[in-house]
Design an enzyme around this catalytic site. Structure first.
Site, PDB file in Angstrom:
ATOM      1  N   THR A 148     -10.514  15.114 -16.622  1.00 48.92           N
ATOM      2  CA  THR A 148     -10.623  16.323 -17.439  1.00 48.92           C
ATOM      3  C   THR A 148     -10.631  17.591 -16.600  1.00 48.92           C
ATOM      4  O   THR A 148     -11.113  17.581 -15.451  1.00 48.92           O
ATOM      5  CB  THR A 148     -11.909  16.283 -18.276  1.00 48.92           C
ATOM      6  OG1 THR A 148     -12.103  17.533 -18.932  1.00 48.92           O
ATOM      7  CG2 THR A 148     -13.142  16.019 -17.404  1.00 48.92           C
ATOM      8  N   TYR A 201     -20.667  16.302 -18.778  1.00 47.19           N
ATOM      9  CA  TYR A 201     -19.390  15.660 -19.082  1.00 47.19           C
ATOM     10  C   TYR A 201     -18.445  15.779 -17.891  1.00 47.19           C
ATOM     11  O   TYR A 201     -17.892  14.783 -17.402  1.00 47.19           O
ATOM     12  CB  TYR A 201     -18.768  16.294 -20.320  1.00 47.19           C
ATOM     13  CG  TYR A 201     -17.332  15.895 -20.550  1.00 47.19           C
ATOM     14  CD1 TYR A 201     -16.988  14.574 -20.793  1.00 47.19           C
ATOM     15  CD2 TYR A 201     -16.314  16.856 -20.531  1.00 47.19           C
ATOM     16  CE1 TYR A 201     -15.660  14.202 -20.996  1.00 47.19           C
ATOM     17  CE2 TYR A 201     -14.991  16.489 -20.734  1.00 47.19           C
ATOM     18  CZ  TYR A 201     -14.669  15.171 -20.959  1.00 47.19           C
ATOM     19  OH  TYR A 201     -13.365  14.807 -21.157  1.00 47.19           O
TER      20      TYR A 201
END
Length: 331
Positions: free
Chosen positions: A119, A143
């Site tokens: 990501t 995250y």
């Protein structure tokens, strides 16, 4: 192409189900494992073999052996940034610890190629945009950190074992399969375009705009939106590269190199739907940077991948068509 099959973890989820389609359409044999916590068994194309299982389960080793798995595309994990701030241990369990177990199982099973769903959140708040693969990675939420830790594991494992990898750092994934075969189906999803098209068909009363005081042209967050079908195609190209060059591994940004603000995205939804979505201005969410835009020169130079759906209105149209299909089936 490889002898044997490709395992797709999280293949009943949003991005994973599109990657399954891309692999099958390219002629690969595919086995999907998914624990169905957020995925749907009906989202797995019937040409694939589906095994309901979590990636950290001991039974994964048997699936690898039974299906002669030579490559893994790893999509399983948790993906909601604000939730990661509130519940970091969930993210380190589902994204980092589970990935470590899967990688260990893959090494023991002789899997040679591994593609990881990473990501742009690994960059945190970049010093400049567009952001390139070699720029500083300093995540500002659990995250992003959970994904960065997995990138580090893959780099170290590839140096110690006969496995190569590609870590694709996604920017904002949106849209749905243009043929209507799958799409974003998660209940309570936090993706902006998903939320906006839900509002357009009456599933939501409004769209919250979280942060209007960012250092961006209109004060709202700017993101690089990539069509999920283009992203799935990038995975197939990345797999082919790993097969052809087993000594090399890659970190690659997956984005278009162009950003749109929250308000610009909502304007696009208004255009496509010929209606006005109710927008409600809210405060910033924890862990959100002002702007994230990909420098995608590396993926364009490394892979024969060229975006086929890089049009914001088109992304919205495909997402809207899928949302209407979900509504018709009562989902």
């Amino acid at each position: 192409m490889i002898d044997g099959s490709v395992m797709v973890t999280g293949g009943a989820g949003y991005i994973g189900s599109h990657a399954v389609l891309a692999l099958l359409d390219a002629g690969y044999r595919v086995v999907v494992i998914d624990n169905l916590v957020t995925g749907f068994d009906w989202a797995v194309d019937r040409r694939a073999t589906f095994v309901p299982m979590a990636v950290e389960d001991a039974g994964v080793a048997g699936v690898i052996a039974e299906h002669d798995v030579r490559a893994i595309l790893h999509f399983a994990g948790s993906v909601v940034v604000p939730e990661s701030v509130e519940n970091p241990l969930k993210y380190y369990r589902n994204n980092t610890a589970a990935s470590r177990t899967l990688i260990e199982t893959a090494v023991a099973g002789g899997v040679k190629h591994f593609i990881f769903s990473s990501t742009a959140a690994t960059y945190g708040t970049p010093d400049k945009v567009p952001v390139a693969e070699g720029d500083l990675q300093l995540p500002i939420n659990p995250y992003g950190m959970s994904k960065l830790m997995t990138e580090a594991m893959l780099r170290d494992v590839a140096a110690a074992h006969p496995m190569n990898f590609a870590a694709l750092r996604y920017f904002n994934v949106a849209g749905a399969d243009p043929q209507g075969r799958t799409g974003q189906s998660t209940v309570g999803a936090t993706h902006l375009i998903k939320i906006a098209v839900e509002a357009a068909i009456g599933k939501r009363s409004h769209v919250g705009v979280y942060g209007t005081d960012f250092a961006t042209p209109d004060g709202t967050g700017v993101r690089d939106y990539i069509h999920v079908t283009d992203l799935a195609a990038a995975h197939v190209h990345a797999l082919e590269l790993l097969i052809a060059n087993p000594a090399d591994s890659h970190f690659l940004n997956a984005g278009y190199g162009k950003g749109f603000s929250v308000l610009e995205v909502l304007d696009a939804v208004d255009r496509v739907t010929n209606m006005t979505i109710d927008r409600r201005m809210e405060g910033r969410r924890a862990g959100d940077p002002a702007a994230l835009i990909a420098d995608n020169s590396a993926i364009l130079a490394t892979l024969p991948w060229r975006p086929q759906h890089a049009d914001l209105d088109g992304i919205v149209r495909d997402a809207l068509a899928w949302e209407r299909q979900l509504a018709e089936r009562g989902a």
